[in-house]
Write a protein that holds these residues in place. Structure first.
Motif, short mmCIF file in Angstrom:
data_model
loop_
_atom_site.label_atom_id
_atom_site.label_comp_id
_atom_site.label_asym_id
_atom_site.label_seq_id
_atom_site.Cartn_x
_atom_site.Cartn_y
_atom_site.Cartn_z
N TYR A 37 0.84 -1.20 0.00
CA TYR A 37 0.00 0.00 0.00
C TYR A 37 0.88 1.25 0.00
O TYR A 37 2.06 1.21 0.31
CB TYR A 37 -0.92 0.03 1.22
N ILE A 39 0.28 5.51 1.18
CA ILE A 39 -0.59 6.55 1.73
C ILE A 39 -0.02 7.89 1.28
O ILE A 39 1.15 8.18 1.51
CB ILE A 39 -0.64 6.47 3.28
N ILE A 48 -5.32 6.26 0.41
CA ILE A 48 -4.52 5.04 0.49
C ILE A 48 -4.81 4.21 -0.75
O ILE A 48 -5.97 4.07 -1.15
CB ILE A 48 -4.83 4.24 1.78
N HIS A 64 -8.92 -1.02 6.94
CA HIS A 64 -9.16 0.37 6.56
C HIS A 64 -10.64 0.74 6.70
O HIS A 64 -10.96 1.86 7.12
CB HIS A 64 -8.71 0.60 5.11
N ALA A 93 -2.53 10.55 8.29
CA ALA A 93 -1.84 9.52 7.50
C ALA A 93 -1.18 8.49 8.41
O ALA A 93 -1.20 7.28 8.12
CB ALA A 93 -0.80 10.18 6.60
N MET A 96 -3.81 6.16 9.59
CA MET A 96 -4.19 5.22 8.54
C MET A 96 -3.17 4.09 8.42
O MET A 96 -3.53 2.91 8.27
CB MET A 96 -4.33 5.98 7.21
N ALA A 97 -1.89 4.45 8.48
CA ALA A 97 -0.84 3.43 8.39
C ALA A 97 -0.88 2.49 9.60
O ALA A 97 -0.71 1.27 9.46
CB ALA A 97 0.53 4.09 8.29
#
Length: 262
Positions: A37, A39, A48, A64, A93, A96-97
């Motif tokens: 992936y 981002i 993403i 996610h 971000a 999200m990671a």
């Protein structure tokens, strides 16, 4: 003949700053890049993109989706151009990671903190827009009052100016308590700020008429200069409830008078 555009899907490691993503949007910032992936940020969103051939695609996608509601709410509050909120963008971000890696609880905490930062940022921006518009209106009134020739009109405009100064002083004193709708744009905040000064001016004019008619503040008429009038006008512009309270008292007095007559 023109060559057909290349439809090859970008892999996560193919993403480059100032390049384009698979939707054709310009990539402005890359926050995390792995084999499965990437981002990144465009001008208006944090995204993403997951590799279709990655064996953990379903796991990443499932993780996610867990923060989909939180991201939707946060995105609705972010500015249209994200270049001015980069510290918050990085935290989103990072969340999200963290979430893609399976640490949902930690990601949730990061997003909650990011949400609080967005609210604080938009509140401060709204208050600055509110105060700036009020200040500009006061400056305009000051310019008008400075070019008005001596006479009754001069007193009238100076009463308005004193009311406006009282209003801007009230805003400055209560700056940290100004109520701001974080969904409002700068035009709305500016109109509300300007209207606060107009209300202050109206209150100062009411106080002026009340003095001249001996309805209220009659003691000011005993002062030879106009400074007493200006002082009351400024107080009326500063104290939001002063004039409404006087009007309520007058209404009650009138009502009692009518009841006595009947």
């Amino acid at each position: 003949m023109m060559e057909a555009p290349d439809k090859t899907q970008l892999k996560p490691y193919d993403y480059k700053i100032d390049g384009v993503d698979n939707d054709g949007s310009a990539v402005r910032k890359i926050y995390a890049k792995a084999s499965g992936y990437v981002i990144y940020r465009t001008d208006s969103s944090i995204r993403i993109d997951m590799g279709d051939d990655n064996p953990k695609l379903n796991e990443y996608a499932s993780n996610h989706y867990k923060i989909g509601v939180d991201l939707a709410r946060i995105y609705s509050w972010l500015p249209e151009n994200l270049s001015g909120s980069e510290p918050i963008n990085k935290q989103i971000a990072r969340a999200m990671a963290t979430n893609v890696a399976g640490n949902f609880d930690d990601a949730k905490k990061m997003l909650t903190h990011a949400e609080e930062r967005i609210i604080k940022l938009k509140t401060i921006q709204g208050r600055l827009q509110y105060t700036s518009s009020a200040f500009v209106l006061v400056v305009v009134i000051f310019i008008i009052s400075s070019i008005i020739p001596a006479g009754d009109s001069e007193i009238f405009t100076k009463v308005m100016l004193c009311g406006a100064l009282g209003g801007i002083l009230s805003i400055a004193v209560g700056f940290t308590n100004l109520s701001i709708d974080i969904d409002a744009n700068w035009q709305t905040n500016s109109l509300i700020g300007g209207s606060r000064i107009l209300i202050a001016i109206t209150a100062s004019l009411f106080s002026y008429f009340a003095i001249k008619s001996d309805i209220a503040f009659s003691f000011v008429n005993k002062i030879e200069s106009n400074y007493g009038i200006y002082m009351i006008a400024m107080v009326a512009g500063f104290a939001e409830m002063l004039i409404p309270n006087i009007m309520n008292n007058l209404a009650k007095e009138n009502e009692r008078h009518n009841n006595t007559k009947t």
